[in-house]
Design a protein around this motif. Structure first.
Motif, PDB file in Angstrom:
ATOM      1  N   GLU A  43      38.982  34.419  34.672  1.00  0.00           N
ATOM      2  CA  GLU A  43      38.431  33.289  35.407  1.00  0.00           C
ATOM      3  C   GLU A  43      37.544  33.846  36.499  1.00  0.00           C
ATOM      4  N   VAL A  44      36.369  33.255  36.632  1.00  0.00           N
ATOM      5  CA  VAL A  44      35.426  33.710  37.649  1.00  0.00           C
ATOM      6  C   VAL A  44      34.798  32.477  38.303  1.00  0.00           C
ATOM      7  N   ARG A  45      34.588  32.542  39.604  1.00  0.00           N
ATOM      8  CA  ARG A  45      33.983  31.432  40.340  1.00  0.00           C
ATOM      9  C   ARG A  45      32.464  31.642  40.367  1.00  0.00           C
ATOM     10  N   ILE A  46      31.752  30.663  39.791  1.00  0.00           N
ATOM     11  CA  ILE A  46      30.290  30.713  39.734  1.00  0.00           C
ATOM     12  C   ILE A  46      29.758  29.442  40.373  1.00  0.00           C
ATOM     13  N   ASP A  47      29.037  29.579  41.474  1.00  0.00           N
ATOM     14  CA  ASP A  47      28.475  28.446  42.207  1.00  0.00           C
ATOM     15  C   ASP A  47      29.542  27.420  42.560  1.00  0.00           C
ATOM     16  N   GLY A  48      30.708  27.891  42.960  1.00  0.00           N
ATOM     17  CA  GLY A  48      31.783  27.014  43.373  1.00  0.00           C
ATOM     18  C   GLY A  48      32.617  26.437  42.241  1.00  0.00           C
ATOM     19  N   VAL A  49      32.268  26.732  41.006  1.00  0.00           N
ATOM     20  CA  VAL A  49      32.991  26.218  39.845  1.00  0.00           C
ATOM     21  C   VAL A  49      33.720  27.377  39.170  1.00  0.00           C
ATOM     22  N   VAL A  50      35.025  27.185  38.910  1.00  0.00           N
ATOM     23  CA  VAL A  50      35.805  28.220  38.234  1.00  0.00           C
ATOM     24  C   VAL A  50      35.611  28.060  36.730  1.00  0.00           C
ATOM     25  N   ARG A  51      35.161  29.143  36.085  1.00  0.00           N
ATOM     26  CA  ARG A  51      34.935  29.124  34.633  1.00  0.00           C
ATOM     27  C   ARG A  51      35.678  30.277  33.991  1.00  0.00           C
ATOM     28  N   GLN A  52      36.081  30.067  32.753  1.00  0.00           N
ATOM     29  CA  GLN A  52      36.723  31.132  31.985  1.00  0.00           C
ATOM     30  C   GLN A  52      35.686  31.758  31.059  1.00  0.00           C
ATOM     31  N   ALA A  53      35.795  33.071  30.929  1.00  0.00           N
ATOM     32  CA  ALA A  53      34.856  33.799  30.079  1.00  0.00           C
ATOM     33  C   ALA A  53      35.526  35.069  29.574  1.00  0.00           C
ATOM     34  N   PRO A  54      35.070  35.586  28.436  1.00  0.00           N
ATOM     35  CA  PRO A  54      35.598  36.870  27.972  1.00  0.00           C
ATOM     36  C   PRO A  54      35.081  38.005  28.855  1.00  0.00           C
ATOM     37  N   PHE A  55      35.937  38.975  29.086  1.00  0.00           N
ATOM     38  CA  PHE A  55      35.602  40.149  29.889  1.00  0.00           C
ATOM     39  C   PHE A  55      35.359  41.320  28.951  1.00  0.00           C
ATOM     40  N   ASP A  56      34.313  42.080  29.200  1.00  0.00           N
ATOM     41  CA  ASP A  56      33.967  43.214  28.343  1.00  0.00           C
ATOM     42  C   ASP A  56      34.894  44.389  28.659  1.00  0.00           C
ATOM     43  N   GLY A  57      36.169  44.199  28.352  1.00  0.00           N
ATOM     44  CA  GLY A  57      37.194  45.200  28.596  1.00  0.00           C
ATOM     45  C   GLY A  57      38.531  44.642  28.134  1.00  0.00           C
ATOM     46  N   CYS A  58      39.544  45.474  28.104  1.00  0.00           N
ATOM     47  CA  CYS A  58      40.828  45.018  27.581  1.00  0.00           C
ATOM     48  C   CYS A  58      41.967  45.758  28.276  1.00  0.00           C
ATOM     49  N   GLY A  59      43.191  45.200  28.117  1.00  0.00           N
ATOM     50  CA  GLY A  59      44.387  45.880  28.583  1.00  0.00           C
ATOM     51  C   GLY A  59      44.695  45.747  30.053  1.00  0.00           C
ATOM     52  N   HIS A  60      44.048  44.833  30.774  1.00  0.00           N
ATOM     53  CA  HIS A  60      44.329  44.654  32.193  1.00  0.00           C
ATOM     54  C   HIS A  60      45.555  43.762  32.372  1.00  0.00           C
ATOM     55  N   ALA A  61      46.241  43.908  33.495  1.00  0.00           N
ATOM     56  CA  ALA A  61      47.433  43.113  33.781  1.00  0.00           C
ATOM     57  C   ALA A  61      47.035  41.685  34.138  1.00  0.00           C
ATOM     58  N   ARG A  62      47.855  40.740  33.698  1.00  0.00           N
ATOM     59  CA  ARG A  62      47.596  39.336  33.991  1.00  0.00           C
ATOM     60  C   ARG A  62      47.657  39.119  35.507  1.00  0.00           C
ATOM     61  N   GLY A  63      46.679  38.420  36.058  1.00  0.00           N
ATOM     62  CA  GLY A  63      46.598  38.170  37.491  1.00  0.00           C
ATOM     63  C   GLY A  63      45.821  39.231  38.259  1.00  0.00           C
ATOM     64  N   GLN A  64      45.447  40.331  37.602  1.00  0.00           N
ATOM     65  CA  GLN A  64      44.699  41.411  38.256  1.00  0.00           C
ATOM     66  C   GLN A  64      43.293  40.921  38.598  1.00  0.00           C
ATOM     67  N   GLN A  65      42.812  41.275  39.775  1.00  0.00           N
ATOM     68  CA  GLN A  65      41.459  40.905  40.182  1.00  0.00           C
ATOM     69  C   GLN A  65      40.535  42.093  39.956  1.00  0.00           C
ATOM     70  N   LEU A  66      39.369  41.786  39.372  1.00  0.00           N
ATOM     71  CA  LEU A  66      38.413  42.829  38.998  1.00  0.00           C
ATOM     72  C   LEU A  66      37.035  42.527  39.569  1.00  0.00           C
ATOM     73  N   PRO A  67      36.337  43.543  40.090  1.00  0.00           N
ATOM     74  CA  PRO A  67      34.929  43.335  40.452  1.00  0.00           C
ATOM     75  C   PRO A  67      34.097  43.309  39.167  1.00  0.00           C
ATOM     76  N   VAL A  68      33.278  42.275  39.021  1.00  0.00           N
ATOM     77  CA  VAL A  68      32.531  42.090  37.777  1.00  0.00           C
ATOM     78  C   VAL A  68      31.069  41.751  38.054  1.00  0.00           C
ATOM     79  N   GLN A  69      30.283  41.804  36.991  1.00  0.00           N
ATOM     80  CA  GLN A  69      28.891  41.367  36.997  1.00  0.00           C
ATOM     81  C   GLN A  69      28.793  40.136  36.105  1.00  0.00           C
ATOM     82  N   VAL A  70      28.180  39.078  36.624  1.00  0.00           N
ATOM     83  CA  VAL A  70      28.019  37.824  35.904  1.00  0.00           C
ATOM     84  C   VAL A  70      26.528  37.555  35.782  1.00  0.00           C
ATOM     85  N   PRO A  71      26.056  37.028  34.641  1.00  0.00           N
ATOM     86  CA  PRO A  71      24.628  36.686  34.552  1.00  0.00           C
ATOM     87  C   PRO A  71      24.240  35.710  35.659  1.00  0.00           C
TER      88      PRO A  71
END
Length: 139
Positions: free
Chosen positions: A63-91
């Motif tokens: 889940e990532v917040r984009i312009d104030g809206v929380v959206r779900q998207a696939p992450f280009d990675g795997c095996g992370h713990a549920r609830g873990q926060q990750l720094p990401v790049q979004v279009p």
């Protein structure tokens, strides 16, 4: 008495080599131009669903917040713990379906393509210099 070659026979060869050089430069630099035009912005994502890394297309769901809206998207990675926060790049302008990338991944792809372009252009310059040296030796 044999026929001597003049500068008229060298001109078409130089023209073809020049066109070949331009074509190689365009093909080499095109990925850099298209990649640089793809704008990304930083965000923080939270892993919602973790997927094991056993398959080639395994992607965690985040889940990532984009312009104030929380959206779900696939992450280009795997095996992370549920609830873990990750720094990401979004279009910058995400469409209906988009993939979230790890932070810094776009930079490394661009650097790799730039290095490839440097090697191809260096090789092209060496071949052109060698051809020019041969032409000078003949005259």
């Amino acid at each position: 008495m044999g026929r001597q070659r003049g500068s008229a026979s060298v001109a078409p060869i130089l023209l073809v080599l020049g066109m070949l050089g331009v074509a190689v430069a365009v093909v080499t630099l095109w990925p850099l131009v298209t990649e640089a035009g793809r704008a990304m912005r930083s965000a923080t994502a939270t892993v919602v669903e973790s997927r094991p890394c056993g398959t080639a297309s395994a992607r965690d769901l985040v889940e990532v917040r984009i312009d104030g809206v929380v959206r779900q998207a696939p992450f280009d990675g795997c095996g992370h713990a549920r609830g873990q926060q990750l720094p990401v790049q979004v279009p910058a302008d995400p469409g209906e379906a988009f993939v979230v990338s790890p932070a810094g991944s776009a930079d490394s792809d661009l650097k790799g393509q730039a290095q490839r372009a440097n090697w191809v252009l260096l090789t092209l310059a060496a071949v052109a210099g060698g051809g020019y040296g041969l032409m000078l030796r003949r005259s």
